[in-house]
Design an enzyme around this catalytic site. Sequence first.
Site, mmCIF file in Angstrom:
data_model
loop_
_atom_site.group_PDB
_atom_site.id
_atom_site.type_symbol
_atom_site.label_atom_id
_atom_site.label_comp_id
_atom_site.label_asym_id
_atom_site.label_seq_id
_atom_site.Cartn_x
_atom_site.Cartn_y
_atom_site.Cartn_z
ATOM 1 N NE ARG A 29 50.201 -20.242 29.874
ATOM 2 C CZ ARG A 29 50.632 -20.047 31.119
ATOM 3 N NH1 ARG A 29 51.886 -19.772 31.332
ATOM 4 N NH2 ARG A 29 49.831 -20.171 32.137
ATOM 5 N NE ARG A 33 49.066 -16.441 31.684
ATOM 6 C CZ ARG A 33 50.333 -16.099 31.659
ATOM 7 N NH1 ARG A 33 50.814 -15.460 30.628
ATOM 8 N NH2 ARG A 33 51.110 -16.382 32.672
ATOM 9 N NE ARG A 42 41.741 -17.588 37.129
ATOM 10 C CZ ARG A 42 42.621 -16.629 37.193
ATOM 11 N NH1 ARG A 42 42.583 -15.673 36.290
ATOM 12 N NH2 ARG A 42 43.519 -16.629 38.112
ATOM 13 C CG ASP A 78 50.216 -25.836 33.875
ATOM 14 O OD1 ASP A 78 50.036 -24.659 33.528
ATOM 15 O OD2 ASP A 78 51.193 -26.192 34.550
ATOM 16 C CE1 TYR A 155 57.000 -23.416 38.251
ATOM 17 C CE2 TYR A 155 57.765 -24.283 36.151
ATOM 18 C CZ TYR A 155 57.252 -23.247 36.898
ATOM 19 O OH TYR A 155 56.996 -22.034 36.315
HETATM 20 O O1 CP3 Z 1 48.792 -21.638 25.822
HETATM 21 C C1 CP3 Z 1 47.830 -21.895 26.589
HETATM 22 O O2 CP3 Z 1 47.127 -21.013 27.085
HETATM 23 C C2 CP3 Z 1 47.525 -23.339 26.841
HETATM 24 C C3 CP3 Z 1 47.550 -23.717 28.228
HETATM 25 C C4 CP3 Z 1 48.804 -23.543 29.063
HETATM 26 C C5 CP3 Z 1 48.720 -23.270 30.439
HETATM 27 N N1 CP3 Z 1 49.966 -23.351 30.953
HETATM 28 C C6 CP3 Z 1 47.460 -22.980 31.198
HETATM 29 C C7 CP3 Z 1 47.548 -22.295 32.506
HETATM 30 C C8 CP3 Z 1 50.135 -23.699 28.732
HETATM 31 C C9 CP3 Z 1 50.784 -23.941 27.374
HETATM 32 C C10 CP3 Z 1 50.873 -23.598 29.943
HETATM 33 C C11 CP3 Z 1 52.337 -23.760 29.993
HETATM 34 C C12 CP3 Z 1 53.046 -23.438 31.226
HETATM 35 N N2 CP3 Z 1 52.632 -23.605 32.528
HETATM 36 C C13 CP3 Z 1 54.374 -22.973 31.246
HETATM 37 C C14 CP3 Z 1 55.239 -22.763 30.022
HETATM 38 C C15 CP3 Z 1 54.908 -21.535 29.273
HETATM 39 C C16 CP3 Z 1 55.304 -20.267 29.945
HETATM 40 O O3 CP3 Z 1 54.433 -19.418 30.170
HETATM 41 O O4 CP3 Z 1 56.527 -20.109 30.194
HETATM 42 C C17 CP3 Z 1 54.741 -22.806 32.591
HETATM 43 C C18 CP3 Z 1 56.065 -22.307 33.104
HETATM 44 C C19 CP3 Z 1 53.624 -23.227 33.396
HETATM 45 C C20 CP3 Z 1 53.533 -23.284 34.878
HETATM 46 C C21 CP3 Z 1 52.409 -22.487 35.396
HETATM 47 N N3 CP3 Z 1 51.068 -22.822 35.298
HETATM 48 C C22 CP3 Z 1 52.477 -21.241 36.086
HETATM 49 C C23 CP3 Z 1 53.755 -20.509 36.374
HETATM 50 C C24 CP3 Z 1 51.157 -20.845 36.403
HETATM 51 C C25 CP3 Z 1 50.689 -19.668 37.198
HETATM 52 C C26 CP3 Z 1 50.832 -18.365 36.574
HETATM 53 C C27 CP3 Z 1 50.428 -18.273 35.098
HETATM 54 O O5 CP3 Z 1 51.325 -18.339 34.280
HETATM 55 O O6 CP3 Z 1 49.248 -18.104 34.794
HETATM 56 C C28 CP3 Z 1 50.302 -21.824 35.854
HETATM 57 C C29 CP3 Z 1 48.831 -21.790 35.906
HETATM 58 C C30 CP3 Z 1 48.132 -21.757 34.601
HETATM 59 N N4 CP3 Z 1 48.404 -22.581 33.547
HETATM 60 C C31 CP3 Z 1 47.073 -20.892 34.263
HETATM 61 C C32 CP3 Z 1 46.700 -21.225 32.951
HETATM 62 C C33 CP3 Z 1 45.581 -20.620 32.134
HETATM 63 C C34 CP3 Z 1 46.480 -19.811 35.176
HETATM 64 C C35 CP3 Z 1 45.638 -20.404 36.238
HETATM 65 C C36 CP3 Z 1 44.202 -20.031 36.138
HETATM 66 O O7 CP3 Z 1 43.766 -19.408 35.142
HETATM 67 O O8 CP3 Z 1 43.485 -20.403 37.072
#
Ligand code: CP3
Length: 345
Positions: A29, A33, A42, A78, A155
């Site tokens: 991630r 973030r 964002r 994502d 999900y």
């Molecule tokens: O590694 C990276 O940063 C690459 C991008 C990436 C995102 N999501 C961007 C994102 C990756 C590899 C993911 C994977 C992901 N997404 C997982 C598996 C990894 C893990 O953390 O267990 C899961 C379960 C998700 C589902 C998901 N997407 C959730 C639960 C959320 C909200 C909370 C959070 O974790 O931030 C997201 C949104 C998301 N995906 C954001 C980002 C940068 C945050 C939203 C934002 O910044 O507006």
Amino acid sequence: MEFPELKNDLLLRALRGEEVERPPVWMMRQAGRFLPDYRVLREKYTFFERCKNPKLVSEITTMPVWQVGVDAAILFSDILVVPEALGFEVQMIPGVGPLLPRTVKTLEDVQAIEIPDVEVALDYVMKGIQQTRMDLKGEVPLIGFAGAPFTLLCYMVQGKGSKDFSEAKSFCFSQPEAAHLLLQKITDITISYMKAQIKAGAQAFQLFDSWAGLLGPDAFMEFSYPYLKQIMAECTEVPSVVFAKGAWFALKELAATGANAVGVDWNCKPGFAREQIGSEKTVQGNFDPSMLHAPIEVIERETKKMIDAFGKDKYVVNLGHGILPSVPVEHAKAFVNTVKTYRAE
Ligand code: CP3
């Protein structure tokens, strides 16, 4: 497409099990973030606007490479783009997380799911990969990724994040036929999706089975393992990592999926992980993301201790789960720099 030649191939060598001067480092991630420049984007664009614009994807993906010095980039996207491509609308609610207004409840719901051509439905991901490969200028490799079938089922059934995903697990145990059909459909689209990412330019890939640890050992073997194995058997063109958070009880099986490397979280002792995963495979992990809030001297000491414990070869330094948004950039840099200056004694 022709891309600039790769300069830093430490990650690919470590994943293939070759000897390295020091282990490579990246952070789950890391794209999005925690970096202040990401937070600016964002404010300007919604989550899916960021995911669907190749220039923004590249800018966010490469940010931690230029600003923190990691040895690999992971594509900004994502795991939930796959359910969206299967016809399930995904909303990202700021401060809450993902919300799927329509969920899977019955066998009929699963039977109605049609698998699209990923090159069309997810063409924006492939364009993001190509743009990023150009912009990386061969500095470090680009990692593609997908959610593992069980985690995506969580999900698609529950419709939102959850501590225990009890509705999704209950669906598996009460309607196993529907669950297996859904897992197979997700597996089929994921195989084409990974192949398309590789064709577009992904140089390695990781499957995130973030919620596998919510299953017991037998349930893991039934609802997760066979599908991970199918994906790994089909997608062998580039090195792969399987990360099943909390599934320390299944490390042997994870190594047997055929992935080049197995990710572990911080609940797992380095010696135990090595012993379970075996001498053929690479291990990735497992710094506690919260520990990046410790004073810099503590981060440096604990990072060195971790590398000593895993050993420099067949090892990829990473966190045990995603980096927290609150981590100061200087602390992430201290973690990365400790790895980059590490020499085995
Ligand atoms: O590694 C990276 O940063 C690459 C991008 C990436 C995102 N999501 C961007 C994102 C990756 C590899 C993911 C994977 C992901 N997404 C997982 C598996 C990894 C893990 O953390 O267990 C899961 C379960 C998700 C589902 C998901 N997407 C959730 C639960 C959320 C909200 C909370 C959070 O974790 O931030 C997201 C949104 C998301 N995906 C954001 C980002 C940068 C945050 C939203 C934002 O910044 O507006």
